[in-house]
Design a protein around this motif. Structure first.
Motif, PDB file in Angstrom:
ATOM      1  N   VAL A 444       0.727  -1.152  -0.017  1.00 41.69           N
ATOM      2  CA  VAL A 444      -0.111  -0.234  -0.123  1.00 41.69           C
ATOM      3  C   VAL A 444       0.768   1.230  -0.577  1.00 41.69           C
ATOM      4  CG1 VAL A 444      -1.797   1.327   1.432  1.00 41.69           C
ATOM      5  CG2 VAL A 444      -2.356  -0.805   1.396  1.00 41.69           C
ATOM      6  N   ALA A 447       2.268   1.775  -3.628  1.00 44.23           N
ATOM      7  CA  ALA A 447       1.490   1.981  -4.567  1.00 44.23           C
ATOM      8  C   ALA A 447       1.040   3.922  -4.002  1.00 44.23           C
ATOM      9  CB  ALA A 447       0.626   1.364  -4.287  1.00 44.23           C
ATOM     10  N   ASN A 448       1.054   4.523  -2.900  1.00 48.31           N
ATOM     11  CA  ASN A 448       0.306   5.706  -2.536  1.00 48.31           C
ATOM     12  C   ASN A 448       1.861   7.087  -2.377  1.00 48.31           C
ATOM     13  OD1 ASN A 448      -2.829   4.946  -2.988  1.00 48.31           O
ATOM     14  ND2 ASN A 448      -1.861   2.941  -1.661  1.00 48.31           N
ATOM     15  N   LYS A 450       2.255   9.079  -3.522  1.00 48.78           N
ATOM     16  CA  LYS A 450       2.239  10.712  -2.828  1.00 48.78           C
ATOM     17  C   LYS A 450       1.558  10.862  -1.227  1.00 48.78           C
ATOM     18  CE  LYS A 450      -1.378  14.663  -4.792  1.00 48.78           C
ATOM     19  NZ  LYS A 450      -1.814  14.395  -5.002  1.00 48.78           N
ATOM     20  N   ASN A 451       0.361  10.095  -0.613  1.00 44.44           N
ATOM     21  CA  ASN A 451      -0.052  10.090   0.438  1.00 44.44           C
ATOM     22  C   ASN A 451       0.706   9.957   1.644  1.00 44.44           C
ATOM     23  OD1 ASN A 451      -2.470  10.551   0.123  1.00 44.44           O
ATOM     24  ND2 ASN A 451      -3.435   7.984  -0.264  1.00 44.44           N
ATOM     25  N   ALA A 462      -4.509  12.220   5.090  1.00 43.34           N
ATOM     26  CA  ALA A 462      -3.360  11.213   4.533  1.00 43.34           C
ATOM     27  C   ALA A 462      -3.126  10.196   4.961  1.00 43.34           C
ATOM     28  CB  ALA A 462      -2.693  11.477   3.828  1.00 43.34           C
ATOM     29  N   LEU A 466      -4.630   6.007   4.134  1.00 39.51           N
ATOM     30  CA  LEU A 466      -3.773   5.358   3.468  1.00 39.51           C
ATOM     31  C   LEU A 466      -4.216   3.800   4.731  1.00 39.51           C
ATOM     32  CD1 LEU A 466      -0.530   6.759   4.022  1.00 39.51           C
ATOM     33  CD2 LEU A 466      -0.947   5.214   2.057  1.00 39.51           C
ATOM     34  N   GLN A 469      -6.849   2.151   2.450  1.00 40.09           N
ATOM     35  CA  GLN A 469      -6.583   1.555   1.731  1.00 40.09           C
ATOM     36  C   GLN A 469      -5.974   0.229   1.777  1.00 40.09           C
ATOM     37  OE1 GLN A 469      -6.082   1.585  -1.750  1.00 40.09           O
ATOM     38  NE2 GLN A 469      -7.366   3.713  -1.609  1.00 40.09           N
TER      39      GLN A 469
END
Ligand code: ADP
Ligand code: MG
Length: 492
Positions: A444, A447-448, A450-451, A462, A466, A469
């Motif tokens: 996770v 893949a994230n 930016k967060n 943010a 997460l 997600q």
């Protein structure tokens, strides 16, 4: 009574003042002064004796069971039980009152003082009682329109009533309804009244006035015979608006007795109110003073069922529950004994409370059935909250288990086996393997990106994204608290 600081919500700048008089029909088999039956719904005049018909020379004889119930009520509300109280004649003419007077208690009632405590939302309230007195009910006029005649049915004449009178302590329709519900709970809990409001076993008169904060008490109007909690609220709300409108238009309020019409939602004046002097009360020479020995009171106290507020205090002390929870659990004997059966099999007291007052009560409301064991047994609920408590499933997954139990999906073995089988069959187990969870979280985070940046810059939204997600990636099987912890650890 003092005009202190308003303790309720103001309505258009006015303080609302309410006092209640409640007629509770006592559960004795025979009448208060005769041996005729009190059963509801018999053919007219088949349950009236010479006393109820007021035949000359027929004398009243006190029903001990009615006194017993008055004592029980007095003890339940911490009141004083009078050593000696007096029956009085309340004189008025009405066709359904052949004696020309009602036997009641006036100057010295059997139950004096006391209070009723309850929650209004999460706020604790206490309404002081002035008194509770024994009296007889009147008969009924039956207007048989189809033959154009009226008849008198004296079956109800002489039915024992306990009239319970409060101080003008209530400050809103919501508080008044909460009081009435609490009183209803007390009298049905101790079994002195069947509480059937449709049949008139529990009838409330609401005395309502309004005043500007700090002013003297206003003139009251009395709304008679409210026999549903819904009408009670509607009637008081309408009456308050009506009185304020009158005052704002410069009219004074006349003391009056009014009726609520559920069809129009309005209150309508029935008669101007009589004063006590109009009834020419005097002690009834046919009945000696009602003398109650202290041994009778103490024997009653010793034999009385545990009261809802005593039981609630015990739930707080024994199970560490918040007062509010304990109040909810003692709404009725059925709920309370269900709770006790659950906590006999589980130490998850707070979870048990949440599930009983929440999901379980909601379901019974939905299907319109009284609270009971029919959906899920106490042992099954105990097994369910055990698995939430030990972290096997989330509270949310618990709902699916509950559903499975209600539908009887897994019936073999004891309650814990059934619960575990449902958890297994539906794949509801929370992910407890930290290694597996860590791997998912790493994915996770990758893949994230930016967060992740935003979290590091101090953005808590943010972080929530997460967590969301990660929960999604585990199909909701991870423990959110654990996910949070792992994320925090990894992000520093
Ligand atoms: P009565 O003898 O005319 O029935 P009570 O003094 O016994 O009058 O009061 C009857 C009820 O009215 C009680 O519940 C009391 O609390 C309530 N009450 C009295 N005065 C007011 C008022 N100004 N506003 C609202 N309720 C009131
Ligand atoms: Mg009165």
């Amino acid at each position: 009574m003092q005009a202190g600081r308003p303790t309720g919500p103001l309505v258009q700048g006015y303080e609302v003042i309410i006092g209640f008089e409640t007629h509770t029909q006592l559960t004795t088999k025979s009448k208060i002064f005769s041996r005729a039956s009190t059963a509801f719904g018999a053919e007219p005049n088949t349950q009236a004796s010479a006393v109820d018909f007021a035949l000359p020379g027929a004398l009243p004889v006190m029903n001990k069971g009615a006194v017993q119930r008055a004592i029980e009520f007095g003890l339940a509300v911490n009141a004083h039980i009078a050593e000696s109280s007096v029956f009085a004649r309340k004189n008025y003419f009405y066709p359904d009152l052949p004696k020309g007077y009602q036997i009641s208690q006036f100057e010295i009632p059997v139950v004096q003082g006391g209070s009723v405590e309850f929650f209004l939302g999460e706020e604790k309230k206490s309404v002081r009682l002035v008194r509770a007195h024994l009296e007889e009910d009147a008969g009924k006029s039956l207007h048989e329109d189809f033959i154009g005649m009226s008849g008198i049915d004296l079956n109800r004449a002489g039915t024992p009533l306990l009239e319970i009178v409060t101080e003008p302590d209530m400050r809103s329709s919501a508080e008044a309804v909460a009081y009435a519900k609490e009183l209803h709970k007390i009298v049905t809990w101790i079994g002195i009244c069947d509480g059937n409001m449709q049949e008139g076993s529990f009838r409330c008169d609401a005395n309502v006035s309004v005043r500007k904060p700090g002013a003297e008490l206003g003139t009251r109007r009395e709304i008679k015979n409210l026999n549903s909690f819904k009408f009670m609220q509607q009637a008081i709300d309408y009456e308050v608006r009506w009185q304020i409108e009158q005052l704002e238009d410069g009219h004074a309020i006349q003391q009056a007795t009014v009726l609520f019409d559920p069809d129009t939602g309005e209150t309508r004046a029935m008669r101007t109110k009589e004063d006590a002097a109009d009834y020419r009360y005097f002690p009834d020479p046919d009945l000696p003073p009602l003398v109650i020995g202290r041994d009778w009171v103490e024997k009653t106290r010793a034999e009385m069922t545990e009261l809802p507020r005593v039981m609630a205090a015990r739930f707080v002390a024994t199970y560490g529950l918040p007062e509010y929870d304990a109040g909810q659990l003692t709404q009725s004997k059925a709920v309370a004994s269900y709770f006790e059966a659950v906590v006999a099999a589980s130490r998850e007291y707070k979870l048990a409370s949440n599930w009983i007052s929440g999901e379980l009560s909601r379901r019974f409301n939905l299907i319109g059935e009284p609270f009971g064991d029919s959906l899920v047994t106490p042992l099954q609920l105990a097994a369910l909250v055990n698995r939430i408590g030990d972290g096997t499933i989330s509270n949310n997954a618990g709902r699916q288990v509950f559903e499975g139990l209600a539908l009887g999906e897994q019936l073999s073995g004891d309650a814990q086996k059934q619960v575990d089988a449902i958890i297994e069959a539906k794949g509801l187990k929370q992910m407890s393997d930290t290694g597996e969870l860590e791997k998912i979280i790493d994915d996770v985070l990758a893949a994230n990106a930016k967060n992740v940046e935003e979290v590091k810059a101090g953005n808590t939204k943010a972080m929530n994204a997460l967590v969301g997600q990660a929960m999604k990636a585990t199909k909701g099987k991870a423990n959110p608290a654990q996910v949070n912890e792992l994320l925090k650890k990894k992000l520093g």
